[in-house]
Write a protein that holds these residues in place. Structure first.
Motif, PDB file in Angstrom:
ATOM      1  N   PHE A 113     -63.243 -15.733   4.897  1.00 63.96           N
ATOM      2  CA  PHE A 113     -61.964 -15.609   4.195  1.00 63.96           C
ATOM      3  C   PHE A 113     -61.759 -14.184   3.685  1.00 63.96           C
ATOM      4  CE2 PHE A 113     -61.872 -20.412   3.024  1.00 63.96           C
ATOM      5  CZ  PHE A 113     -61.696 -20.697   4.352  1.00 63.96           C
ATOM      6  N   VAL A 124     -56.698 -16.651   1.773  1.00 64.64           N
ATOM      7  CA  VAL A 124     -56.874 -18.085   2.067  1.00 64.64           C
ATOM      8  C   VAL A 124     -57.297 -18.832   0.807  1.00 64.64           C
ATOM      9  CG1 VAL A 124     -58.141 -19.756   3.438  1.00 64.64           C
ATOM     10  CG2 VAL A 124     -57.538 -17.564   4.438  1.00 64.64           C
ATOM     11  N   GLU A 125     -56.623 -19.948   0.567  1.00 59.38           N
ATOM     12  CA  GLU A 125     -56.940 -20.754  -0.620  1.00 59.38           C
ATOM     13  C   GLU A 125     -57.379 -22.144  -0.205  1.00 59.38           C
ATOM     14  OE1 GLU A 125     -56.833 -19.486  -3.541  1.00 59.38           O
ATOM     15  OE2 GLU A 125     -55.074 -18.187  -3.875  1.00 59.38           O
ATOM     16  N   MET A 126     -58.461 -22.237   0.510  1.00 56.59           N
ATOM     17  CA  MET A 126     -58.924 -23.555   0.941  1.00 56.59           C
ATOM     18  C   MET A 126     -60.226 -23.883   0.244  1.00 56.59           C
ATOM     19  SD  MET A 126     -56.687 -24.678   3.140  1.00 56.59           S
ATOM     20  CE  MET A 126     -57.432 -25.909   4.234  1.00 56.59           C
ATOM     21  N   LEU A 129     -62.383 -27.896   3.367  1.00 55.40           N
ATOM     22  CA  LEU A 129     -62.033 -28.038   4.777  1.00 55.40           C
ATOM     23  C   LEU A 129     -62.839 -29.160   5.412  1.00 55.40           C
ATOM     24  CD1 LEU A 129     -61.881 -24.405   6.174  1.00 55.40           C
ATOM     25  CD2 LEU A 129     -60.077 -26.118   6.269  1.00 55.40           C
TER      26      LEU A 129
ATOM     27  N   PHE B 132     -54.373 -22.722   4.502  1.00 56.34           N
ATOM     28  CA  PHE B 132     -53.316 -22.405   3.550  1.00 56.34           C
ATOM     29  C   PHE B 132     -53.734 -21.265   2.641  1.00 56.34           C
ATOM     30  CE2 PHE B 132     -52.525 -26.723   4.834  1.00 56.34           C
ATOM     31  CZ  PHE B 132     -51.158 -26.687   5.062  1.00 56.34           C
ATOM     32  N   GLY B 133     -52.745 -20.580   2.121  1.00 59.42           N
ATOM     33  CA  GLY B 133     -53.030 -19.482   1.212  1.00 59.42           C
ATOM     34  C   GLY B 133     -51.766 -18.711   0.889  1.00 59.42           C
ATOM     35  N   LEU B 134     -51.928 -17.455   0.565  1.00 60.30           N
ATOM     36  CA  LEU B 134     -50.790 -16.609   0.214  1.00 60.30           C
ATOM     37  C   LEU B 134     -50.733 -15.399   1.134  1.00 60.30           C
ATOM     38  CD1 LEU B 134     -50.672 -16.398  -3.691  1.00 60.30           C
ATOM     39  CD2 LEU B 134     -49.053 -17.525  -2.149  1.00 60.30           C
TER      40      LEU B 134
END
Lengths: 143, 143
Positions: A113, A124-126, A129, B132-134
Motif C-alpha cells: 500500500f 489505500v484504506e483497506m 481483505l 478502496f481509499g482516497l
DNA sequence: ATTACTGCAAAGGATTTGCATGTGA
DNA sequence: TCACATGCAAATCCTTTGCAGTAAT
C-alpha cells in the motif's frame, strides 16, 4: 488486554448513542464467531439467548457497529461476513477447495500500500481483505 | 490487437456452446463499460439495442461468460460488477470520496502473492481486486 | 433434428423501511 | 422526559428457477 466490553460501551456512548441489551448481545455474537460470521449465524446466536431480538435489529445494529468502527464487514462469495475490528488489522486467505480460512497479518500489505501511495498518490484504506486461492493441503491433494 | 469478436466466438463454440445474438450483445455491453459495469448498466445498454432481451438472460449469460473466462466479476460495496477479462490481469483503485476508478497493474501484487506463497504455502488466485481509499485529488481537497 | 438457449412469469432470499411502542440516558 | 432504539410486518431489491417455445449448429 484489549477489547473489554467497557471499551465498547464507552465508545458507543461517546457519540450520544445508547448501549442496549440487543447491541451487547449482537456484539457478543460477532465476537463468538472468532473469524467471519454471517448475519444468519449472528442472528442464531443472539436468538439462543433471547427470543425477543428481531432480525431487522440485527441488520440495523451491524450497520451501526460498522459505522462505529467496532465491527468490520467483508464480502465473501456474495455474502456479507462480519468480524470484530481488532486493534491489529489483518486479512484472510480463503481456500477455494476446502473453505478453510487463514489469518494474515497486515504488515506485508502495508508495504504494498505504501508503494501504491508513492507511485500513484492513492492512499489505500483497506483494513480487511479477503484473498481466495488454494491452501497448502489442497495443493498437495491436487497433485 | 487482442480480443477480436472471432476469438470469443471460437472460444464459445469450442466447448459445444452456441453463439447467440444475446450473448454478443451482452459481451459488447460489458466491453463498452470500459471498467466496472453493473448488471443494470449492462441490461440498459443491451435494451437500447434490442428490446427483446430479458434480464434473466443477462444474468444467465454473465454467469456463463464468467465460467468461460471471458468476463471477470468483482464485488464492490455489495454490488456485483463485471469487466472483460483482459490478457493482462489488473486491479482497481476506487476512491471513496469521488468514486473515480484507477487501474493498477498486477505486477506489484504478484510480488506480494509470491511472498505469501513462500511463507504460508497458500497460492493466491486473485486476478482482480478492488481496493478502496482516497485518490490524490481528494486527499489534497481534504487538507 | 437435436438440444442449447431464451423469454416470461413466478418464486426466492436477503435486506430495508414505516410506524407505533418501548426504554436508556 | 424525550430522543434514540426496537419489534413487527410489509415492501423492496436483486437474483434464480421452471417451463414451454425458439433457434443455432
Amino acid at each position: 488486554m484489549p477489547h473489554q466490553k467497557l471499551d465498547y460501551a464507552a465508545k458507543i456512548r461517546e457519540c450520544g448513542c445508547r448501549l442496549t441489551p440487543q447491541r451487547e448481545l449482537i456484539l457478543d455474537a460477532v465476537c463468538e464467531g472468532g473469524g467471519h460470521t454471517t448475519v444468519d449465524e449472528i442472528f442464531a446466536r443472539v436468538r439462543a439467548r433471547s427470543k425477543a431480538v428481531n432480525l431487522a435489529t440485527v441488520y440495523r445494529t451491524l450497520d451501526f457497529l460498522c459505522d462505529m468502527g467496532l465491527v468490520v464487514c467483508a464480502e465473501i462469495d456474495g455474502h456479507r461476513v462480519f468480524e470484530i475490528a481488532s486493534a491489529r488489522p489483518h486479512h484472510h486467505l480463503v481456500c477455494q477447495a476446502c473453505g478453510r480460512v487463514e489469518r494474515l497479518d497486515h504488515e506485508m500489505f502495508q508495504t504494498l500500500f505504501n508503494q501504491i501511495e508513492r507511485q500513484r498518490g492513492f492512499k489505500v484504506e483497506m483494513k480487511h481483505l479477503v484473498l481466495f486461492g488454494l491452501c497448502q493441503d489442497c495443493r498437495n491433494r491436487e497433485d
